[in-house]
Design a protein around this motif. Sequence first.
Motif: not given
Length: 442
Positions: A291-297, A308-316, A381-390
Motif C-alpha cells: 500500500h503506497a498512496p500518492h495524491t492524484r496531483e 511509484s506506488g498504488v493504494p491497496g490495503v482496503e481492497t485486497v 477511507h484512505s487519504k488517497c481517494d483513488w484506486t487502480p481497481f476502480e
Amino acid sequence: MLIRNATLPDGHQRDVRVRGESIVEVGRDLDASDQHVIEATGKRLFPGMIDAHVHFRQPGYPHKETWETGSRSAAAGGVTTVVDQPNTDPPTVDGEAFDQKAEFAADSVVDWGINGGVTADWIPNVLLRRRLFALGEVFLADSTGDMGIEADLFADALEAAADTDVPVTVHAEDADYFNDDAKARDDADAWSAFRTAKAEAEAVERACTVAKEHDATIHIAHTSTPEGVDIASEAGMTTEVTPHHLLLSRRDLSELGTFGRMNPPLRREKRRQKLYERVVDGTVDMIATDHAPHTREEKDASIWDAPSGVPGVETVLPLLLAEARDPDSGLTYERVRDLTARNPADVFDIPQKGAIEAGKDADLVLVDTIETSEISGAALHSKCDWTPFEGHDAVFPEWTMVRGTVVYERGDALADDATPQEDVFYDHQGENVRGADSERLE
C-alpha cells in the motif's frame, strides 16, 4: 460475546466465543446464556488479515497518508495488523527514527509492526535492539525514498539480522538489468519496459545466494514474476505477491496511465497468469499490498516524473474474496485465509494471530460473500481517494474486530431516497472515533 453459526473458511459452521482480547472457544451449539450473541448464519468469518507490507507515509508525508487514515482504511478492508516499511522521512534506520514512528503509530485503530531500514548511515546496534517486526524492506535498487544499497552493505545487514534473529524482507530488483532504451519512450508502458522482469529474477537469485552464505532467511517482497517466485521457493525462502501484480497486467496500463506506475512494475498478461497459478497452488506464501498512496496531483505527471506506488490495503481482502466466489478461479476461501492470515503469522512468527482457534487473538472479519459491490476510490477511507481497481467486484466486511474490540462497522444500506448510515470506526478502547452515532456492536 458469542458469534453464532458462522461459516469458517473451511466451510464448517461453528460458534466462536470471545472473551476479552481472545478467542476462548470454537465449537458447535455453544452455550449462549449470559452472552451477547451475534447471529452469523449464512455469513463467513475470517481471521483478520496481516498485511506485512504497507507505507503509511508518516512521518514525512502526511499529505499522502497518516497512521490514522491508513489504519481506518485497513480496518474497513478486514486488515487487522499492518507492518510499515522504513522509507519515510526520516527513514527508520536508527532508534530515534523508530521511536518517532512508533509515536505516530499510536493513532492506529489496528495492530501494527515497524520494519527497520538499511542505508549507508544506518545504526544497526541501536535499531536492532528496538522491537522490530523485521529488517526491511531492504532495497537492492532505488525506489521511493532512495534507499537502494550496495552488495557489501546487504551482506552486512544479513549478518547483523541473523545474529539477532530478525527476519529480512528484500525489495529485489537489479538495476544492471534495467532497459535504458525504454527511456526514449513516454507512454504508460515505458516503466514496465524499463524495469524488466529479468532485473527481478537476477536480484532474487543474488539475494538468495547471499542469504545462504550468511545462514540467513529472507522474504522477497512484492514478487511480480513467476521466475522470481520459483527461484525463491527453490532456495527455501518465502515470497509475497501484491493484489496489483496478481490481478493487473501491462494491458491495463492504457487505462491506468501513470496511476499504474509502481516498483516493480506490472508485467505481461502471460506472466500475470503464471503468477496467479503459483498463488493458487501454494508456491506463493502470502499476499501483501505494498500500500503506497500518492495524491492524484502527484500521479498526474509524465511516466518518468510520477511517483511509484498504488493504494491497496482496503481492497485486497475484498478482491480476494470476490475471486474465491468464482469456482473457475481456482482460489478457495481456505487459500485466501492462508495467504492473508495463517501464513504471514507463521512466516513472521506471530503465534497469537492468523487463525480462528481458542487462545488466539480475537482478530475477526465477518463478511457476506453473497453480496458484492463495485470498488469506488471515492468511497474508500484512505487519504488517497483513488484506486487502480476502480469498478472491480469486491466483498467488503460487515465488521472488523481487533483483539476482541470491533474497530469498524459498515454503514447500513438504506433505500435509494434515503441517506446511507456512515461507516463507524472505534479505537481499541471502544470510543467512536468517526462516523454516525450507533450502538457498539459488541
